[in-house]
Design an enzyme around this catalytic site. Structure first.
Site, PDB file in Angstrom:
ATOM      1  N   HIS A 105       0.841  -1.196   0.000  1.00 12.64           N
ATOM      2  CA  HIS A 105       0.000   0.000   0.000  1.00 12.64           C
ATOM      3  C   HIS A 105       0.878   1.249   0.000  1.00 12.64           C
ATOM      4  O   HIS A 105       2.068   1.194   0.298  1.00 12.64           O
ATOM      5  CB  HIS A 105      -0.905   0.032   1.232  1.00 12.64           C
TER       6      HIS A 105
ATOM      7  N   LYS B 273      -0.349   4.720   4.685  1.00 13.17           N
ATOM      8  CA  LYS B 273      -1.204   3.749   5.398  1.00 13.17           C
ATOM      9  C   LYS B 273      -0.649   3.509   6.805  1.00 13.17           C
ATOM     10  O   LYS B 273       0.552   3.308   6.985  1.00 13.17           O
ATOM     11  CB  LYS B 273      -1.295   2.429   4.617  1.00 13.17           C
TER      12      LYS B 273
END
Ligand code: NAD
Length: 265
Positions: A154, A158
């Protein structure tokens, strides 16, 4: 359907504003942010780079829940717990995309789900929901002959790891094998770890750049490897799934539902 959005100035909140305001089946009744957010008062349309909608970003959650049939929540676990109680009090359905939810947070959703429909999914995309179903099926077919490893990547912002989706895939794999993920998960490896624990389900986390969300479930045996991969290239897929879930709650009985239920899998 009258839809409200909490956390509307966030990355997902803005996507949700776009999807809901463009839907002929939905009316956007409002959006709120955490108290003190610099976005407060900004017109929701301007927030998404469009025409003004004549609705400013609010900070009164109770007012938003009272005005909405369904509220969509992609915020933080602590905020989602508060919103679950408000949904139950005001009789509005709740769609929860927030990840990093621990057992206490999920218990708050279960309490609300006694009063209203709650859809909770760590990943609202149709593709990932299918990947979960496939993972459970393949894990059940292959039993312990194949080591299961789940790899996710990600964007650099995040804050939780492994991703809620990776853990959801782990749960699906564990369900396929008939075991409990909490007992079988190896969430981190570092240093002199020794050989792989037989039957364990391993996780590996990558973070960087602007990656929206990549997940691969690897089934590795001696001599061959099966890899199931999903790559999200645009956050709109999650917002589209959340809107689909919101519309699905119309006339639905109270209960805690997942995207599997929404897609009828
Ligand atoms: P973000 O930080 O950009 O947005 C979160 C927003 O929530 C912020 O604007 C924040 O101010 C707001 N917020 C926090 N507390 C609040 C409160 N009490 N009331 C109202 N607003 C509040 O984060 P993001 O990238 O949009 O992700 C949000 C969450 O959604 C994360 O948990 C992320 O992992 C998850 N997510 C889930 C999916 C899915 O499909 N389920 C997809 C993408 C992201």
């Amino acid at each position: 359907m009258k839809i409200g959005i909490v956390g509307c100035a966030g990355r997902m909140g803005r996507m949700l504003l776009k999807e809901v305001s463009a839907s002929p089946e939905a009316t956007l009744v409002g959006g709120i942010e955490r108290p003190g957010s610099p976005a407060t008062g900004t017109d929701l349309g301007l927030l998404i780079g469009g025409e003004t909608l004549g609705i400013g970003v609010g900070d009164d959650a109770a007012e938003l829940f009272a005005a909405s049939d369904t509220v969509i929540d992609f915020t933080t676990p602590a905020a989602t717990v508060t919103h679950a109680a408000l949904a139950a009090r005001h009789g509005s359905a709740l769609i929860v995309g927030t990840t990093g939810m621990g057992p206490d947070h999920v218990a708050a959703l279960e309490r609300a789900a006694q009063k209203v429909p709650v859809v909770f999914a760590p990943n609202m995309s149709v593709g990932v929901t299918l990947l979960m179903a496939l993972t459970e099926r393949v894990a059940g077919l292959l039993k312990d002959d194949y080591d299961i490893e789940i790899l996710e990547m990600h964007h650099r912002f995040k804050v939780d790891a492994p991703s809620g989706t990776a853990l959801g895939l782990g749960k699906a794999a564990a369900a396929g094998r008939g075991v409990d993920l909490d007992e079988m998960a190896t969430r981190v490896r570092d240093g002199l770890t020794g050989p792989r624990e037989p039957g364990s389900i391993g996780f590996a986390t990558l973070r960087g750049g602007d990656v929206v969300g990549d997940h691969t479930v690897i089934f590795a045996a001696e001599g061959e490897r099966i890899e199931l991969t999903h790559r999200a290239s645009n956050r709109a897929v999650f917002a589209k799934g959340a809107l689909r879930a919101a519309l699905w709650t119309r006339d639905r009985a109270p209960g805690l539902y997942s995207m599997h239920d929404v897609l009828g899998l």
